[in-house]
Design a protein around this motif. Structure first.
Motif, PDB file in Angstrom:
ATOM      1  N   SER A  69      -4.833  10.943   2.470  1.00 42.50           N
ATOM      2  CA  SER A  69      -4.711  10.053   3.445  1.00 42.50           C
ATOM      3  C   SER A  69      -6.665   9.954   4.144  1.00 42.50           C
ATOM      4  CB  SER A  69      -4.296  10.289   4.841  1.00 42.50           C
ATOM      5  OG  SER A  69      -2.887  10.197   4.369  1.00 42.50           O
TER       6      SER A  69
ATOM      7  N   ARG B 167       1.999   4.003  -3.347  1.00 39.43           N
ATOM      8  CA  ARG B 167       1.446   5.329  -2.634  1.00 39.43           C
ATOM      9  C   ARG B 167       2.278   6.288  -3.893  1.00 39.43           C
ATOM     10  NH1 ARG B 167      -0.443   8.689   1.812  1.00 39.43           N
ATOM     11  NH2 ARG B 167      -0.667  11.174   0.734  1.00 39.43           N
TER      12      ARG B 167
ATOM     13  N   ILE C  92      -8.796   0.580  10.602  1.00 47.84           N
ATOM     14  CA  ILE C  92      -9.906   0.564  10.485  1.00 47.84           C
ATOM     15  C   ILE C  92     -11.013   0.875  11.511  1.00 47.84           C
ATOM     16  CG2 ILE C  92     -10.236  -2.171  10.971  1.00 47.84           C
ATOM     17  CD1 ILE C  92      -6.883  -2.838   9.747  1.00 47.84           C
TER      18      ILE C  92
ATOM     19  N   ILE D 292      -5.775   3.064  -3.470  1.00 46.07           N
ATOM     20  CA  ILE D 292      -4.613   3.370  -3.089  1.00 46.07           C
ATOM     21  C   ILE D 292      -4.729   5.169  -3.795  1.00 46.07           C
ATOM     22  CG2 ILE D 292      -1.963   3.730  -3.170  1.00 46.07           C
ATOM     23  CD1 ILE D 292      -1.854   0.320  -3.233  1.00 46.07           C
TER      24      ILE D 292
ATOM     25  N   LEU E 126     -10.486   1.192   3.438  1.00 46.22           N
ATOM     26  CA  LEU E 126     -10.129  -0.149   4.059  1.00 46.22           C
ATOM     27  C   LEU E 126     -10.178  -1.085   4.051  1.00 46.22           C
ATOM     28  CD1 LEU E 126      -6.438  -0.515   3.587  1.00 46.22           C
ATOM     29  CD2 LEU E 126      -6.590   0.638   5.949  1.00 46.22           C
TER      30      LEU E 126
ATOM     31  N   ILE F 168       3.021   6.313  -7.006  1.00 50.43           N
ATOM     32  CA  ILE F 168       1.754   7.258  -7.234  1.00 50.43           C
ATOM     33  C   ILE F 168       2.237   8.512  -7.379  1.00 50.43           C
ATOM     34  CG2 ILE F 168      -0.658   8.432  -7.030  1.00 50.43           C
ATOM     35  CD1 ILE F 168      -1.374   5.640  -6.791  1.00 50.43           C
TER      36      ILE F 168
ATOM     37  N   GLY G 282       0.238   1.162  12.140  1.00 47.14           N
ATOM     38  CA  GLY G 282       0.061   2.962  11.695  1.00 47.14           C
ATOM     39  C   GLY G 282       1.018   3.366  12.487  1.00 47.14           C
TER      40      GLY G 282
ATOM     41  N   TRP H 104      -6.639   7.020  -1.938  1.00 48.19           N
ATOM     42  CA  TRP H 104      -6.574   7.469  -0.563  1.00 48.19           C
ATOM     43  C   TRP H 104      -5.591   8.650  -0.844  1.00 48.19           C
ATOM     44  CZ3 TRP H 104      -1.214   6.029   1.664  1.00 48.19           C
ATOM     45  CH2 TRP H 104      -1.258   6.173   2.622  1.00 48.19           C
TER      46      TRP H 104
ATOM     47  N   PHE I 260       0.886  -1.217   0.357  1.00 46.06           N
ATOM     48  CA  PHE I 260       0.106  -0.129   0.071  1.00 46.06           C
ATOM     49  C   PHE I 260       0.936   1.403  -0.022  1.00 46.06           C
ATOM     50  CE2 PHE I 260      -3.396   2.385   1.178  1.00 46.06           C
ATOM     51  CZ  PHE I 260      -4.536   2.395   0.924  1.00 46.06           C
ATOM     52  N   TYR I 261       1.986   1.110   0.822  1.00 48.09           N
ATOM     53  CA  TYR I 261       2.283   2.535   1.072  1.00 48.09           C
ATOM     54  C   TYR I 261       3.773   2.507   0.605  1.00 48.09           C
ATOM     55  CZ  TYR I 261       0.685   2.935   6.241  1.00 48.09           C
ATOM     56  OH  TYR I 261       0.158   3.311   6.164  1.00 48.09           O
TER      57      TYR I 261
ATOM     58  N   ILE J  84      -8.344   0.144  14.535  1.00 45.02           N
ATOM     59  CA  ILE J  84      -6.764   0.398  14.342  1.00 45.02           C
ATOM     60  C   ILE J  84      -6.904   2.212  14.006  1.00 45.02           C
ATOM     61  CG2 ILE J  84      -4.932   0.134  13.929  1.00 45.02           C
ATOM     62  CD1 ILE J  84      -5.896  -2.424  14.937  1.00 45.02           C
ATOM     63  N   GLU J  85      -6.230   3.386  14.895  1.00 45.42           N
ATOM     64  CA  GLU J  85      -6.139   4.009  14.333  1.00 45.42           C
ATOM     65  C   GLU J  85      -4.444   3.877  13.574  1.00 45.42           C
ATOM     66  OE1 GLU J  85      -6.778   7.422  16.749  1.00 45.42           O
ATOM     67  OE2 GLU J  85      -8.231   6.606  18.560  1.00 45.42           O
ATOM     68  N   GLY J  86      -4.544   5.481  13.514  1.00 52.59           N
ATOM     69  CA  GLY J  86      -3.564   5.465  11.936  1.00 52.59           C
ATOM     70  C   GLY J  86      -3.514   6.105  10.578  1.00 52.59           C
ATOM     71  N   PRO J  87      -2.301   5.913  10.322  1.00 52.87           N
ATOM     72  CA  PRO J  87      -2.478   6.687   8.384  1.00 52.87           C
ATOM     73  C   PRO J  87      -4.283   6.294   7.701  1.00 52.87           C
ATOM     74  CG  PRO J  87      -0.224   5.770   8.636  1.00 52.87           C
ATOM     75  CD  PRO J  87      -1.279   6.224  10.207  1.00 52.87           C
ATOM     76  N   LEU J  88      -4.030   4.055   8.252  1.00 50.91           N
ATOM     77  CA  LEU J  88      -4.865   3.620   7.630  1.00 50.91           C
ATOM     78  C   LEU J  88      -5.502   2.844   8.033  1.00 50.91           C
ATOM     79  CD1 LEU J  88      -2.339   1.888   5.250  1.00 50.91           C
ATOM     80  CD2 LEU J  88      -3.720   3.476   4.493  1.00 50.91           C
TER      81      LEU J  88
END
Lengths: 522, 503, 266, 81, 147
Positions: free
Chosen positions: B192, A416, B73, B184, B135, A419, A504, B187, A412-413, B67-71
């Motif tokens: 994000s 990114r 859930i 993606i 996601l 892109i 994360g 995103w 995923f990253y 779940i926290e963060g850039p991705l």
């Protein structure tokens, strides 16, 4: 105590190796506890130093006490740990502990009375890998590369398969040439900068508007270092030594080498790129990122396609490693302005270590238990070895990139980064290789699920009594693997998932570490 | 925008079936306890869903950040997710009941594995229903693809192998090749931002052509929705045991596909983006025409199929595209119709599959041409079949009427007369491929009540009885449900209104 | 393969020559490597490590031989791993080649010239060695111990000491060299060598300093200050190095010459 | 310092390297390799690197050559190239 | 002639020779067929790098990097006036020497291990020619892919 952690990380396995070397041959039983304890100490120290880094920034440790107060920078050898190699250290420690558990009974069976020597080499290998990760001295890195290389040559050549011996010989030649190129590059840098400390070299190269950095010999130095490391990490045109070496090595050796050696080399490459030459120099002055990304694209595709052509399980995994190295190198060279590609590459180092470990442990169990070297021999494995196959599936799904495994998030990253930097060919290669991986692994799942030749017309059998089914051609005597191999497998599988789910915080740590490095370059 | 409350209820609703898996595995030697575990889990799950419903019906979304963060859930239940969750969790109980009858009736092997993966796939289905961002949606979507593979290939024979291959190649392949990059890209494009709740891509973010590309990438990527040309997994997956087909084609898998498409169209794209002009069309219209094409072609193919399950499969493809088409019309009424059609088609189609399975259990017949006169021997089954087909065609008294009514009205109000015609033609086609089955079953010509062709095994019509009660009861219930929802669709309509109002 | 080799060689070679083109002149005392990097205006960037070594070593370590001082003190960590490399090589060769059980597949003894003529030559060689070996060993000990003042040190002395045993094995046969210097002994010696080295480092750690910071050892070494403690400790680690090198050089030779059987050598 | 002495050694080194790779008899190749090491050791002594020269004399010209010879003795003496 | 020699050849002659030696070694590693020859090539390759490093540390007219106590005082008094200070230009740069000690030792260790592997290969295949070994592996591959 706490300020000694950086040294302890490296020294604990070293002392462990010495103890095993002294006492191991008298009683083989003491080997394993010593190995486990010393690696556990390393893990503890890595965690400790990682916490320090999180609290107060990068940690420096001057060997022999020659710090900048007593002497000039670079007179002694500096160990330096920032958030990124802190993470890598933890991964190395965890992986090596898992492999050591895996090797409890395996090592004895595969090395015929050379168990103490095996464990000495095993620990020295971890010493080398730990050392490569923590050191901030360009030449010390070379010495530790040699420690890890020599031990890995031996670990590979210990096997009984004669093809493994030939592979080890090729590995020695390639590895030595690679290390020598690296050494030569360091020599060129030393000639231009007069120092070996990575931070100091960076200072000299960037000082005064980077005038020294622009000289041709610095460029040659970079190329030499890069090529040397590419050989070590089996980047695409230089991968020739890897598949045979890892697939014909004893399974315990394969399990420790495959996850760690290439990944740590990638880490070293990233460290050299960011810590020695600097973002601005590599991507601004040199500007070869397009060429390298294309090379990475070819690596990814070639690795995947070659993996598709293999009939042997372990060899297939080895070619996948080649593809994965392409992911990481490509990601590191994407050079998007926010460093997402680099983030993805670093995260993939961590993720790929566990993915590879998971697959290699599972494959080793399968190869050993059912003599199933080839993929076709795996018929009916889901029935016979459900736990092993579960581990294998999780590793495989991570390779394909199915959420919530860590392989998905690293991809995923990376995508990114692709892109944002406009490298659509890299994005396409990642997705294509995911698809090829899917084909690869589902071919295996299918065989393992159906048996080699699926039954004609499905059987409606008498309820649960015939649970064993008619599918397997293998003798039904194949049973689940022993606990000492299953525990590491399942722990690894759990880590693969947890690392993915909790990506994360890991990403946050990586971002915070690389943002200043990018900012320096502008 | 609706309010939201934080609660762990969605998590428990999802986990209820996952936690049943260990119980199923532990009781693998005790069939009764094993199936008992499945039931208990189903009831518990439904209980949780109903508990969430109490919040959602008041217009409050229930949210839970895992779940926290850039991705992150995130689970988040809004009205749309609620409709789907209600359908899926209630029908799971019936499907389990039916599965017991079917599997025991045929003495299938590996029943433990079957029930275990069944539970896992329900876990994933509710996960999709409750997904709070793209996601999470993708995550559960993939889990569902994988966990249904062992179900599809349950028989482990050659046919199952090729069916399973097609199944995975389509679902996994398209999701990795199209949906993942689209995800993606979204995103990255939004920095994000992938939360549902408001349009992720705002107007002006994308030009018309990228919008089309992204929209189609999502819609083809979630190929469980069965839009042509990525539809062929559906007939291929017919090799599965019938309860699985019922689950796949009525409840879980295909509905997850259209659900994802609805989510994408309503939550990812701002309406302005979808109505940008590209020549004579807009992105949403392009999607609508792809769907319309699918509707017509699949209905025509369905007419030619003799295998009952294959006919049902092509019918499913068409019905799914109804839903997509409705969404693509970008009109309130059509959206309502689409969401209602999820429930309508689910109850109708599951009945039809249950019937097909019951016929197979009782007689071993798969082909429509062999079923003449069978209705007299199996009256309950074929009555249910009739009711189910009414629901799918959209004739009264069934929920299908309400949903199709909304769809047609929506098309008319949106000014898409051509698409309106598509709806009407396909309804006629639906009737054409379902009603003759029922007719022939009940009113065969006398000379046709004869055993099959020469050389076939001797088959006595008189020995034919209804399938075991565990098969018949569920199909009766679903038939009644399809029938009853016509009269009691109020709560669903309320939910649907909430959903439409929030956009 | 030849073509590939040619291409690789030409590309690498031209790249290196390209790098050489901008090297400072050979033997330039003011080159960056020797005197530290300078900017175009002549401003030094950071301090020169080499000049620091040359000017300050006498004051800081009291060791005239700069190479020994840098080797065993400033870059002592490197040298420890250099010793570890040797140790690893010894272990590696044992792991690869050593035959622990009688294996049927091993080949017969190498074709050996055992004629009287050979025996005749053996007497001369044997006698020469008998005289020579003690001298070599004595000299190698001197080299180890005198590394502070003259060229030499643990490596050179160790290799020579190992070579003396090799000479013994070549002159008589491997078996007689092994009667005293048994496998167990040399493997233990190799471990002990590194243990001595790392032990010095560890002691510094126990005294609350960094690893290998010998200066602090004046606390336990009698009649020393920080500077002399460094000097003495360096001798200690050199002895450790010599142990390992001696043992492993002989071990490698013993395994290589007898195909891992440790019975008869050349 | 006599530069010409330097050059002669360097040129001889190249020649020794080529010979040791060209000779088909591996024992001779090992011996020539020893000579090569000895030359390089001379060169270093002349460049002021006495410690390196000392080590090279012991390791390169001595032990390495012995290792090579031991291996050649235990395997085949002839080489195809 | 002499002038040409001093300005064009002398400054970099060492470096050129090191490149030549290194390329000879690399050529042998890749192109030679005999494994022992490859290893000799590898050693030449490594010594070339050592030659490079040592050349870096040379200062014209300097002595060996050993500072006797007497000389230290003399050097200090003669050049700088401050007692005890040493003129760094009079002594060769010790750092490359140290590094190369390490490199030599690493080289011999690698050579030892490689020779051990070569002997093992000889035990397994009965030859040390690369093409013959590869041929045997290929034949074995056809018979059975294991081992």
């Amino acid at each position: 105590m706490a300020d000694q952690f950086p040294a302890i990380i490296v020294l604990a396995p070293l002392f462990g190796a010495l103890i095993v070397g002294l006492a191991g041959s008298r009683d083989h039983r003491i080997c394993f506890p010593v190995v486990l304890v010393s690696l556990a100490v390393s893990l503890f120290a890595s965690l400790g130093v990682f916490l320090q880094v999180l609290q107060s920034g990068p940690v420096s440790y001057f060997m022999s006490g020659w710090d900048t107060e007593k002497s000039v920078l670079g007179a002694g050898i500096e160990l330096r740990i920032d958030a990124i190699n802190g993470l890598v250290l933890i991964v190395i420690a965890v992986v090596s502990i898992l492999v050591s558990i895996f090797s409890i009974r395996r090592a004895g069976e595969e090395t015929t009375e050379k168990t103490p020597q095996f464990y000495v080499l095993f620990l020295l290998l971890t010493v080398g890998i730990f050392g490569m990760t923590v050191t901030n001295d360009a030449f010390n890195l070379f010495v530790l590369v040699e420690v890890s290389s020599l031990t890995s040559y031996a670990l590979i050549a210990m096997g009984k398969a004669r093809r493994g011996t030939m592979a080890a010989f090729n590995y020695i030649l390639m590895g030595t040439v690679g290390a020598s190129f690296y050494l030569l590059g360091v020599g060129y840098l030393y000639l231009k900068t007069g120092t070996l400390n990575m931070g100091h070299i960076h200072e000299v190269l960037t000082a005064n508007g980077g005038e020294i950095g622009r000289s041709p010999s610095v460029m040659v130095a970079f190329v030499m270092i890069l090529v040397g490391l590419w050989i070590k990490m089996a980047f695409f045109p230089l991968y020739g030594w890897l598949p045979n070496a890892y697939s014909y090595a004893p399974s315990t050796s394969g399990c420790i080498l495959a996850p760690l050696m290439t990944k740590v080399s990638v880490y070293v490459m990233i460290r050299v790129m960011l810590g020695v030459f600097g973002w601005e120099w590599v991507f601004g002055h040199l500007g070869w990122n397009h060429a390298v990304v294309w090379l990475a694209v070819i690596a990814i595709l070639a690795g995947s396609v070659l993996a598709l052509a293999q009939r042997e399980l372990k060899k297939m995994l080895c070619y996948l490693i080649v593809a994965e190295v392409g992911y990481m190198v490509g990601g590191a060279w994407l050079a998007d302005s926010e460093g997402w590609g680099m983030t993805g590459a670093i995260y993939h180092i961590l993720a790929d270590a566990f993915m590879t470990l998971c697959l290699f442990i599972a494959a080793s169990i399968l190869v050993k238990r059912c003599k199933a070297r080839r993929i076709e021999d795996l018929g009916g494995m889901f029935k016979k070895m459900p736990v092993t196959m579960t581990g294998f599936i999780i590793g495989a799904l991570a390779m394909i990139g199915i959420p919530p495994t860590c392989g998905f998030f690293s991809k995923f990253y990376l995508i990114r980064g692709g892109i944002e930097s406009g490298h659509w060919e890299f994005v396409a290669a990642l997705i294509l290789s995911s698809l090829i991986n899917a084909v690869l692994f589902f071919r295996i799942f299918e065989i393992a699920f159906f048996g080699n030749k699926p039954a004609e017309g499905h059987g409606h059998e008498e309820g649960e009594t015939s649970e064993q089914g008619s599918i397997g051609e293998q003798a039904l005597s194949v049973r689940e693997a022993r606990l000492s191999t299953l525990i590491p497998l399942l722990v690894t599988a759990a880590i693969v998932i947890l690392l993915g789910v909790f990506n994360g915080p890991v990403i946050a740590v990586i971002r915070s570490a690389i943002e200043p490095l990018i900012a320096v370059g502008g | 925008m609706t309010d939201s409350v934080n609660s762990l209820l969605p998590v428990w609703a999802c986990l209820a079936s996952l936690l049943a898996v260990p119980a199923i595995l532990i009781f693998r030697k005790e069939p009764f306890l094993r199936e008992g575990a499945t039931f208990v889990a189903g009831l518990v799950k439904l209980g949780f869903v109903i508990a969430i419903y109490q919040h959602v019906k008041n217009g409050t979304a229930v949210e839970c950040v895992l779940i926290e963060g850039p991705l992150p859930i995130v689970l988040r239940v809004d009205a749309l997710g609620m409709v789907f969750a209600l359908v899926a969790s209630s029908l799971w109980i019936l499907t389990s009941l039916y599965a017991i009858g079917y599997m025991r009736g045929l003495k299938e092997h590996s029943q433990t594995r079957f029930f275990a993966f069944f539970a896992v796939s329900l876990f994933a289905t509710l996960g999709v229903a409750f997904a709070g961002n793209l996601l999470t949606l993708y995550l559960f979507y993939e889990i569902l693809s994988l966990s249904t593979w062992p179900l599809v290939t349950h028989h482990q024979d050659k046919e199952a192998r090729s069916g399973g291959r097609t199944y995975l190649a389509h679902l996994l392949g398209t999701s990795v090749a199209f949906a993942l990059p689209a995800l993606i890209f979204t995103w990255v494009k939004t920095g994000s931002e992938i939360e549902f709740g408001k349009a992720i891509l705002e107007s002006g973010d994308l030009g018309p052509w990228p919008t089309v590309a992204l929209l189609l990438a999502f819609c083809f990527g979630f190929s469980k929705a069965g839009m042509m040309p990525f539809h062929s997994w559906l007939p291929g997956a017919m090799v599965a045991p019938t309860p699985v087909s019922a689950l796949l084609h009525a409840v879980a898998v295909v509905k997850v596909g259209v659900f994802c498409v609805i989510r994408v169209v309503t939550e990812v794209f701002d309406t302005d983006l979808l109505t940008q002009a590209i020549g004579a069309l807009s992105p949403s219209e392009i999607l609508a025409w792809v769907a319309a094409f699918t509707v017509l072609v699949s209905s025509l193919i369905a007419l030619t199929q003799d295998n009952l399950k294959r006919r049902l499969a092509f019918s499913t493809i068409g019905q799914l595209s109804y839903i997509v088409l409705g969404v693509a019309l970008l009109h309130d009424l059509a959206w309502r119709g689409s969401v209602l059609h999820i429930a309508a088609h689910a109850t109708g189609k599951i009945t039809l599959f249950f019937c097909a399975g019951a016929i197979y259990v009782a007689t071993g017949k798969k082909y429509i041409s062999q079923m003449r006169g069978l209705g007299r021997r199996m009256p309950i089954t074929f009555t249910a079949f009739f009711i189910g087909s009414l629901g799918v065609i959209g004739l009264p008294p069934s929920l299908g009427l309400i949903s199709k009514f909304h769809l047609v009205l929506g098309a008319a109000n949106a000014g898409q007369i051509a698409l309106l015609v598509v709806f009407l033609i396909s309804t006629i086609l639906n009737a054409a491929y379902f009603l003759p089955i029922v007719y022939q079953a009940f009113f065969p010509k006398s000379d046709e009540v004869d055993p099959g062709e020469a050389g076939a095994e001797k088959f006595s019509w008189h020995s034919v009885k209804e399938a075991p009660w565990a098969c018949v009861v569920p199909l009766s219930i679903t038939a009644l449900l399809s029938f009853g929802l016509f009269f009691t669709s109020g709560f669903l309509q309320e939910l649907v209104k909430l959903f439409v109002a929030s956009h | 393969m030849k073509w590939f080799a040619l291409i690789a060689v030409v590309i690498t070679g031209s790249l290196l020559i390209y790098g050489v083109s901008d090297f400072p002149d050979w033997g330039d005392a003011q080159s960056p490597a020797n005197a530290g990097a300078k900017s175009s205006t002549g401003e030094p960037i950071g301090e020169s490590v080499s000049q620091f070594y040359i000017t300050e070593t006498g004051r800081l370590t009291h060791v005239p031989n700069l190479v020994t001082a840098v080797l065993a003190d400033y870059r002592g960590y490197d040298t420890m791993f250099e010793t570890v490399v040797i140790f690893a090589a010894g272990m590696a060769i044992f792991a690869i080649l050593r035959v622990l059980r009688e294996d049927k597949h091993t080949l017969g003894p190498p074709a050996k010239d055992t004629t009287a003529d050979g025996d005749h030559g053996r007497i001369i060689v044997g006698t020469t060695c008998k005289i020579l070996i003690p001298v070599i060993q004595l000299f190698s000990l001197y080299v180890v111990a005198h590394g502070h003042y003259s060229p030499g040190g643990g490596f050179q002395g160790g290799v020579m000491l190992g070579a003396s045993f090799i000479l013994l094995a070549v002159a008589k046969d491997l078996g007689s060299a092994l009667t005293w210097f048994t496998e167990k002994r040399f493997m233990t010696l190799a471990c002990v060598g590194i243990l001595i080295y790392a032990g010095f480092g560890l002691m510094a750690q126990f005294l609350q300093r960094h690893f290998l910071d010998y200066g602090v050892l004046h606390v336990i070494l009698p009649k020393t200050d920080e500077v002399m403690a460094r000097s003495h400790s360096m001798l200690g680690v050199e002895i450790g190095v010599a142990f390992t090198v001696t043992a492993i050089m002989f071990a490698i030779y013993a395994n290589l010459s007898s195909r891992g059987e440790l019975k008869r050598g050349l | 310092m006599i530069p010409i002495f330097d050059y002669i050694i360097l040129i001889f080194m190249v020649i020794a390297a080529i010979i040791s790779l060209k000779v088909k008899d591996l024992l001779s190749a090992s011996m020539v390799f020893g000579i090569y090491s000895f030359l390089i050791c001379l060169l270093w002594a002349e460049m002021g690197a006495v410690d390196v020269a000392f080590t090279e004399a012991a390791v390169g010209a001595g032990v390495s050559a012995v290792f090579l010879i031991a291996t050649v003795y235990n395997t085949k003496r002839r080489s195809s190239d | 002639m002499k002038e040409f020699f001093e300005t064009s050849i002398e400054p970099h002659f060492n470096y050129w020779v090191y490149v030549i030696l290194m390329m000879i070694g690399l050529w042998a590693v890749i192109a030679k067929n005999n494994l022992i020859k490859k290893l000799i090539g590898m050693s030449i390759f490594q010594t070339a790098i050592i030659l490079f490093y040592v050349s870096v540390g040379v200062k014209k007219g300097s002595g060996i990097p050993i500072i006797p106590k007497a000389k230290e005082a003399a050097a200090g008094a003669g050049e700088h006036g401050a007692a005890g200070a040493v003129n760094p230009d009079l002594f060769a740069n010790p750092l490359p020497h140290v590094l190369m000690l390490t490199a030599i030792v690493v080289g011999v260790s690698t050579l030892g291990v490689a020779l051990a592997v070569a002997q093992q290969l000889f035990k397994d295949f009965g030859t040390l020619e690369e093409d013959e070994i590869l041929e045997q592996i290929k034949t074995a591959d056809k018979a059975s892919p294991d081992g």
